[in-house]
Design a protein around this motif. Structure first.
Motif, mmCIF file in Angstrom:
data_model
loop_
_atom_site.group_PDB
_atom_site.id
_atom_site.type_symbol
_atom_site.label_atom_id
_atom_site.label_comp_id
_atom_site.label_asym_id
_atom_site.label_seq_id
_atom_site.Cartn_x
_atom_site.Cartn_y
_atom_site.Cartn_z
ATOM 1 N N LEU A 13 0.806 -1.220 0.000
ATOM 2 C CA LEU A 13 0.000 0.000 0.000
ATOM 3 C C LEU A 13 0.840 1.273 0.000
ATOM 4 C CD1 LEU A 13 -2.735 1.542 0.488
ATOM 5 C CD2 LEU A 13 -2.353 1.134 2.935
ATOM 6 N N CYS A 14 2.005 1.234 0.640
ATOM 7 C CA CYS A 14 2.743 2.453 0.988
ATOM 8 C C CYS A 14 2.953 3.428 -0.175
ATOM 9 C CB CYS A 14 4.087 2.076 1.600
ATOM 10 S SG CYS A 14 3.959 1.158 3.151
ATOM 11 N N ALA A 15 3.728 3.045 -1.163
ATOM 12 C CA ALA A 15 4.037 3.954 -2.270
ATOM 13 C C ALA A 15 2.847 4.208 -3.197
ATOM 14 C CB ALA A 15 5.235 3.429 -3.065
ATOM 15 N N PRO A 16 2.075 3.194 -3.593
ATOM 16 C CA PRO A 16 0.926 3.449 -4.473
ATOM 17 C C PRO A 16 -0.080 4.431 -3.893
ATOM 18 C CG PRO A 16 1.459 1.128 -4.456
ATOM 19 C CD PRO A 16 2.292 1.758 -3.390
ATOM 20 N N LEU A 17 -0.306 4.386 -2.584
ATOM 21 C CA LEU A 17 -1.252 5.316 -1.972
ATOM 22 C C LEU A 17 -0.798 6.756 -2.169
ATOM 23 C CD1 LEU A 17 -3.748 5.907 -0.259
ATOM 24 C CD2 LEU A 17 -2.324 5.595 1.796
ATOM 25 N N GLN A 18 0.477 6.994 -2.015
ATOM 26 C CA GLN A 18 1.016 8.337 -2.225
ATOM 27 C C GLN A 18 0.768 8.811 -3.648
ATOM 28 O OE1 GLN A 18 5.176 8.312 -1.165
ATOM 29 N NE2 GLN A 18 4.775 8.136 1.025
ATOM 30 N N GLU A 19 1.000 7.936 -4.610
ATOM 31 C CA GLU A 19 0.825 8.298 -6.022
ATOM 32 C C GLU A 19 -0.643 8.553 -6.353
ATOM 33 O OE1 GLU A 19 3.351 8.881 -8.168
ATOM 34 O OE2 GLU A 19 4.560 8.616 -6.352
ATOM 35 N N LEU A 20 -1.529 7.721 -5.848
ATOM 36 C CA LEU A 20 -2.956 7.917 -6.113
ATOM 37 C C LEU A 20 -3.456 9.229 -5.522
ATOM 38 C CD1 LEU A 20 -4.184 4.267 -5.455
ATOM 39 C CD2 LEU A 20 -4.187 5.441 -7.662
ATOM 40 N N ARG A 21 -2.971 9.579 -4.360
ATOM 41 C CA ARG A 21 -3.344 10.850 -3.750
ATOM 42 C C ARG A 21 -2.812 12.027 -4.555
ATOM 43 N NH1 ARG A 21 -2.152 9.196 2.569
ATOM 44 N NH2 ARG A 21 -4.287 8.598 3.141
ATOM 45 N N LYS A 22 -1.597 11.895 -5.085
ATOM 46 C CA LYS A 22 -1.026 12.961 -5.916
ATOM 47 C C LYS A 22 -1.892 13.225 -7.143
ATOM 48 C CE LYS A 22 3.829 12.174 -4.677
ATOM 49 N NZ LYS A 22 5.151 11.678 -5.181
ATOM 50 N N GLU A 23 -2.550 12.183 -7.628
ATOM 51 C CA GLU A 23 -3.424 12.320 -8.803
ATOM 52 C C GLU A 23 -4.776 12.916 -8.438
ATOM 53 O OE1 GLU A 23 -3.657 9.232 -11.802
ATOM 54 O OE2 GLU A 23 -2.095 8.112 -10.748
ATOM 55 N N GLY A 24 -5.032 13.084 -7.152
ATOM 56 C CA GLY A 24 -6.272 13.720 -6.725
ATOM 57 C C GLY A 24 -7.388 12.775 -6.324
ATOM 58 N N PHE A 25 -7.098 11.485 -6.231
ATOM 59 C CA PHE A 25 -8.131 10.536 -5.827
ATOM 60 C C PHE A 25 -8.391 10.639 -4.322
ATOM 61 C CE2 PHE A 25 -6.391 8.345 -9.619
ATOM 62 C CZ PHE A 25 -7.574 8.208 -10.340
ATOM 63 N N ALA A 26 -9.664 10.562 -3.949
ATOM 64 C CA ALA A 26 -10.055 10.443 -2.548
ATOM 65 C C ALA A 26 -10.141 8.948 -2.258
ATOM 66 C CB ALA A 26 -11.402 11.106 -2.302
ATOM 67 N N VAL A 27 -9.123 8.416 -1.577
ATOM 68 C CA VAL A 27 -8.953 6.974 -1.443
ATOM 69 C C VAL A 27 -9.562 6.442 -0.145
ATOM 70 C CG1 VAL A 27 -7.292 5.081 -1.372
ATOM 71 C CG2 VAL A 27 -6.811 7.106 -2.780
ATOM 72 N N THR A 28 -10.339 5.371 -0.286
ATOM 73 C CA THR A 28 -10.813 4.588 0.853
ATOM 74 C C THR A 28 -10.315 3.163 0.664
ATOM 75 O OG1 THR A 28 -12.826 5.911 1.126
ATOM 76 C CG2 THR A 28 -12.835 3.700 2.091
ATOM 77 N N GLY A 29 -9.762 2.592 1.720
ATOM 78 C CA GLY A 29 -9.227 1.240 1.627
ATOM 79 C C GLY A 29 -10.266 0.178 1.950
ATOM 80 N N LEU A 30 -10.046 -1.011 1.402
ATOM 81 C CA LEU A 30 -10.897 -2.171 1.684
ATOM 82 C C LEU A 30 -9.992 -3.367 1.948
ATOM 83 C CD1 LEU A 30 -13.636 -3.729 1.734
ATOM 84 C CD2 LEU A 30 -13.318 -4.078 -0.733
ATOM 85 N N PHE A 31 -10.045 -3.882 3.179
ATOM 86 C CA PHE A 31 -9.276 -5.083 3.510
ATOM 87 C C PHE A 31 -10.210 -6.274 3.472
ATOM 88 C CE2 PHE A 31 -7.372 -8.302 6.198
ATOM 89 C CZ PHE A 31 -6.036 -8.264 5.833
ATOM 90 N N TYR A 32 -10.157 -7.009 2.377
ATOM 91 C CA TYR A 32 -10.950 -8.224 2.200
ATOM 92 C C TYR A 32 -10.026 -9.273 1.594
ATOM 93 C CZ TYR A 32 -14.141 -11.593 0.095
ATOM 94 O OH TYR A 32 -14.768 -12.757 -0.282
ATOM 95 N N ASN A 33 -9.548 -10.189 2.415
ATOM 96 C CA ASN A 33 -8.548 -11.158 1.970
ATOM 97 C C ASN A 33 -8.745 -12.520 2.633
ATOM 98 O OD1 ASN A 33 -6.663 -9.352 0.301
ATOM 99 N ND2 ASN A 33 -6.768 -8.241 2.239
ATOM 100 N N PRO A 34 -9.793 -13.241 2.235
ATOM 101 C CA PRO A 34 -10.010 -14.579 2.800
ATOM 102 C C PRO A 34 -8.957 -15.588 2.357
ATOM 103 C CG PRO A 34 -11.583 -14.135 1.049
ATOM 104 C CD PRO A 34 -10.868 -12.849 1.311
ATOM 105 N N ASN A 35 -8.048 -15.154 1.502
ATOM 106 C CA ASN A 35 -6.973 -16.025 1.026
ATOM 107 C C ASN A 35 -5.804 -16.129 1.997
ATOM 108 O OD1 ASN A 35 -6.535 -13.167 0.270
ATOM 109 N ND2 ASN A 35 -4.568 -13.936 -0.473
ATOM 110 N N ILE A 36 -5.732 -15.270 3.001
ATOM 111 C CA ILE A 36 -4.552 -15.214 3.864
ATOM 112 C C ILE A 36 -4.638 -16.260 4.975
ATOM 113 C CG2 ILE A 36 -3.186 -13.792 5.435
ATOM 114 C CD1 ILE A 36 -4.127 -11.356 3.866
ATOM 115 N N HIS A 37 -3.634 -17.119 5.007
ATOM 116 C CA HIS A 37 -3.586 -18.213 5.982
ATOM 117 C C HIS A 37 -2.141 -18.430 6.428
ATOM 118 C CE1 HIS A 37 -7.613 -18.904 4.490
ATOM 119 N NE2 HIS A 37 -7.120 -19.067 3.264
ATOM 120 N N PRO A 38 -1.955 -19.023 7.601
ATOM 121 C CA PRO A 38 -2.947 -19.439 8.582
ATOM 122 C C PRO A 38 -3.489 -18.260 9.389
ATOM 123 C CG PRO A 38 -0.759 -19.901 9.406
ATOM 124 C CD PRO A 38 -0.593 -19.387 7.997
#
Length: 210
Positions: A13-38
């Motif tokens: 997330l770190c660097a891409p979030l900075q770039e998206l904000r520079k472009e003027g996007f109002a960013v909201t995150g979504l943590f949905y990852n049922p693939n992560i185990h254990p």
């Protein structure tokens, strides 16, 4: 533009979030990852994202239920399309959530990772965007991967060693058993028994709770 950003992990997330904000996007995150185990790994990545928020405030929608059963239900873990099924599961959820909750567009940090199938993710996202009538923001920020890891390191954010699913964990670490028992008094039969412990397919079939 209100952008829903699916977050696979805090490190990506770190660097891409900075770039998206520079472009003027109002960013909201979504943590949905049922693939992560254990389960402990899932909790580590949840905590890592919360640690990130402490230094860089970001509104995040969390799905905190451990998704082992959901993952096994939607992903053909016996076939060759395991990753494609996993991508589709998470991207479809993100697309529908964005469309139903008034976002203008969606994207995912998976696109910014050098370890994922970038073109496949792009195609799946474009198809889902057309299907649900919402914009998909495509950016190729893979060149920022090292920068993103450096930011995570400075922020002391947990950086995982494998993609997320139990199969990628097995594939990442299976050879370490050879080093672990190298030079020990284990005989060949014992070594085979140790390897069987790490046979994920057998483990899943034996588990009565799934």
């Amino acid at each position: 533009m209100n952008l829903l950003l699916h977050i696979c992990c805090a490190c990506c997330l770190c660097a891409p979030l900075q770039e998206l904000r520079k472009e003027g996007f109002a960013v909201t995150g979504l943590f949905y990852n049922p693939n992560i185990h254990p389960l402990l790994e899932f909790r580590r990545r949840l905590k890592a994202l919360r640690v990130f928020q402490e230094s860089d405030p970001l509104s995040v929608i969390y799905y905190e239920e451990y998704g082992l059963r959901e993952y096994l239900k939607h992903v053909d873990h016996e076939g060759n399309d395991r990753c494609a099924d996993c991508y589709t599961m998470r991207l479809r959820f993100t697309t529908v959530y964005a469309q139903e909750n008034g976002f203008d567009a969606f994207t995912s940090t998976m696109l910014f990772s050098v370890y994922q199938n970038h073109e496949q993710l792009k195609i799946f996202s474009e198809n889902l965007a057309r299907e649900h009538g919402i914009d998909f923001i495509y950016r190729d920020y893979r060149a920022l991967s090292e920068c993103s890891h450096d930011i995570a390191k400075k922020k002391m954010i947990y950086r995982q060693g494998y993609c997320g699913c139990i199969f990628s964990e097995y594939e990442r670490y299976k050879d370490t058993t050879r080093e672990l028992y190298k030079g020990s008094s284990l005989n060949k039969k014992d070594e085979e028994g140790v390897q069987n412990v790490f046979n994920i397919k057998n483990t899943l079939h034996r588990c009565d709770c799934l």
